[in-house]
Design an enzyme around this catalytic site. Structure first.
Site, PDB file in Angstrom:
ATOM      1  N   PRO A   2       0.849  -1.194   0.000  1.00  0.00           N
ATOM      2  CA  PRO A   2       0.000   0.000   0.000  1.00  0.00           C
ATOM      3  C   PRO A   2       0.884   1.244   0.000  1.00  0.00           C
ATOM      4  O   PRO A   2       1.685   1.432   0.911  1.00  0.00           O
ATOM      5  CB  PRO A   2      -0.813  -0.102   1.288  1.00  0.00           C
ATOM      6  CG  PRO A   2      -0.516  -1.409   1.887  1.00  0.00           C
ATOM      7  CD  PRO A   2       0.664  -1.993   1.212  1.00  0.00           C
ATOM      8  N   GLU A   3       0.756   2.037  -1.052  1.00  0.00           N
ATOM      9  CA  GLU A   3       1.493   3.292  -1.136  1.00  0.00           C
ATOM     10  C   GLU A   3       0.458   4.412  -1.117  1.00  0.00           C
ATOM     11  O   GLU A   3      -0.706   4.169  -0.801  1.00  0.00           O
ATOM     12  CB  GLU A   3       2.353   3.295  -2.405  1.00  0.00           C
ATOM     13  CG  GLU A   3       3.293   2.081  -2.428  1.00  0.00           C
ATOM     14  CD  GLU A   3       4.150   1.974  -3.669  1.00  0.00           C
ATOM     15  OE1 GLU A   3       4.473   3.011  -4.273  1.00  0.00           O
ATOM     16  OE2 GLU A   3       4.505   0.848  -4.045  1.00  0.00           O
ATOM     17  N   LYS A  61       2.076   7.608   3.480  1.00  0.00           N
ATOM     18  CA  LYS A  61       1.420   6.319   3.706  1.00  0.00           C
ATOM     19  C   LYS A  61       0.823   6.222   5.104  1.00  0.00           C
ATOM     20  O   LYS A  61       0.293   5.168   5.471  1.00  0.00           O
ATOM     21  CB  LYS A  61       2.430   5.189   3.494  1.00  0.00           C
ATOM     22  CG  LYS A  61       3.115   5.224   2.135  1.00  0.00           C
ATOM     23  CD  LYS A  61       4.278   4.254   2.088  1.00  0.00           C
ATOM     24  CE  LYS A  61       5.188   4.575   0.912  1.00  0.00           C
ATOM     25  NZ  LYS A  61       6.435   3.791   0.952  1.00  0.00           N
ATOM     26  N   ARG A 132       1.573  -9.718   7.480  1.00  0.00           N
ATOM     27  CA  ARG A 132       3.004  -9.720   7.834  1.00  0.00           C
ATOM     28  C   ARG A 132       3.326  -8.885   9.062  1.00  0.00           C
ATOM     29  O   ARG A 132       4.466  -8.853   9.511  1.00  0.00           O
ATOM     30  CB  ARG A 132       3.828  -9.236   6.643  1.00  0.00           C
ATOM     31  CG  ARG A 132       3.888 -10.288   5.551  1.00  0.00           C
ATOM     32  CD  ARG A 132       4.516  -9.759   4.286  1.00  0.00           C
ATOM     33  NE  ARG A 132       3.594  -9.941   3.168  1.00  0.00           N
ATOM     34  CZ  ARG A 132       3.833  -9.541   1.928  1.00  0.00           C
ATOM     35  NH1 ARG A 132       4.945  -8.920   1.638  1.00  0.00           N
ATOM     36  NH2 ARG A 132       2.956  -9.735   0.983  1.00  0.00           N
ATOM     37  N   ARG A 291      15.213  -5.231  -2.797  1.00  0.00           N
ATOM     38  CA  ARG A 291      13.907  -5.244  -3.424  1.00  0.00           C
ATOM     39  C   ARG A 291      14.097  -5.511  -4.906  1.00  0.00           C
ATOM     40  O   ARG A 291      15.208  -5.457  -5.410  1.00  0.00           O
ATOM     41  CB  ARG A 291      13.193  -3.888  -3.299  1.00  0.00           C
ATOM     42  CG  ARG A 291      13.262  -3.266  -1.980  1.00  0.00           C
ATOM     43  CD  ARG A 291      12.683  -1.875  -1.973  1.00  0.00           C
ATOM     44  NE  ARG A 291      12.111  -1.634  -0.676  1.00  0.00           N
ATOM     45  CZ  ARG A 291      12.803  -1.503   0.428  1.00  0.00           C
ATOM     46  NH1 ARG A 291      14.100  -1.599   0.381  1.00  0.00           N
ATOM     47  NH2 ARG A 291      12.210  -1.304   1.572  1.00  0.00           N
TER      48      ARG A 291
END
Length: 315
Positions: A2-3, A61, A132, A291
């Site tokens: 989610p950005e 965010k 997570r 990443r």
DNA sequence: CCCAGACCCTGTAGGC
DNA sequence: TGCCTACAGGGTCTGG
């Protein structure tokens, strides 16, 4: 994942439903989701129960819901931050969701549940779901913003830069700060103290749109390219917002549990092995900053001459 | 002070 | 079928 666009979709979805609602009861199923709360779960529950939600706000965010006291006399308790107030702060981390349900609907992996009573909408349930557990909820005190403009923010958001959709975002200040950095451009885009709201997906998309390589040193980025890059960040945010955010799997959902459509508009993120929409060469995925970085090696190249010049200056 | 890298965290997918 | 490993990457902390 989610950005900014995904968090904004959540904020906008919550706003009409929960503004004015009272937190009737609060249940913490997993205390690890309170990592950013200064105190035990009992403290979180006590401070939230009975409070009235104001309209939710967002920076980058981070999402928060300013709290009114549910008790008319609480203003006189002498709490140190009473003048600035408190907020329920939520960060979705990698896999967080805020789901608005009726009182009978449960969701798997719900870490925190808030039962709400709304004067118009009746009984609601807010499930904070997070696989997570990189996300969190907390009660935080509000502080004035550093630049004194616009509003207060929760203390844990104070060091976060304004996001590029914030009307008080300072383009000139950002460009100066970017130029002063001694790092590479994708690192800078992901630095939430420089510009907030950008994560791995939109960084890769904006870099592709501006034809900039992730490893380009910021000091060697031309002013024109930096301006273009900022414009592309805004463009990709606006487009994603219009499409309700990005979902690949069910990791990100809006408050009704629905997926966004922006994943159909991705040019490079997750598109390794497919053709670059601009030149037709293959999109690749490389490891960077632990990443994945997705790019077209033809469209996005580190400008060697610029590096040489900056190396000469440095040497 | 600034920057790079380690760390946290777990459901799911894929290999065997 | 079931065990195992790799994978996803925000934000924070620490070491250089």
């Amino acid at each position: 994942m989610p950005e900014l666009p995904e968090v904004e979709v959540v904020r906008a979805g919550l706003q009409p439903a929960i503004t004015g609602a009272t937190a009737a009861s609060v249940t913490v199923f997993d205390e690890r989701s309170l990592r950013r709360h200064d105190g035990p779960s009992e403290d979180f529950v006590d401070r939230l129960t009975g409070r009235v939600f104001r309209a939710p706000e967002r920076r980058g965010k981070f999402l928060w819901i300013p709290l009114d006291s549910g008790h008319p006399d609480a203003r006189d308790t002498g709490a140190p931050n009473a003048s600035n107030g408190e907020a329920l702060v939520a960060h979705l981390g990698m896999s967080g969701q805020v789901l608005l349900r009726d009182r009978h609907t449960d969701d798997r992996l719900t870490r925190i549940r808030i039962e709400l009573d709304h004067p118009d909408h009746g009984a609601l349930r807010l499930n904070f779901v997070d696989q997570r557990i990189f996300g969190s909820m907390s009660i935080d005190s509000m502080l004035p913003t550093v630049d004194q403009r616009h509003r207060t923010v929760p203390s844990q958001v104070a060091h976060i830069a304004r996001d590029p959709l914030d009307p008080f975002f300072d383009d000139a200040k950002f460009l100066r700060a970017l130029k002063a950095k001694r790092t590479t451009v994708k690192r800078a885009l992901l630095d939430q103290t420089l510009i907030s709201g950008i994560g791995n997906i939109y960084a890769d998309e904006a870099l592709w749109a501006a034809r900039v390589h992730y490893n380009q040193p910021t000091e060697s980025l031309s002013r024109a390219k930096a301006i273009l890059l900022l414009a592309e960040v805004r463009a990709v945010f606006v487009k994603a917002l219009a499409e309700g955010g990005t979902s690949f799997d069910s990791q990100y959902l809006n408050v009704n549990g629905e997926s966004g459509y922006f994943s159909h508009s991705l040019n490079v993120y997750g598109q390794q092995g497919t053709e670059c929409p601009r030149c037709g060469r293959l999109v690749v995925r490389e490891q960077f900053m632990n990443r994945g970085s997705h790019l077209c090696r033809f469209c996005q190249r580190v400008r060697q001459s610029a590096i040489s010049r900056s190396a000469l200056r440095a040497g």
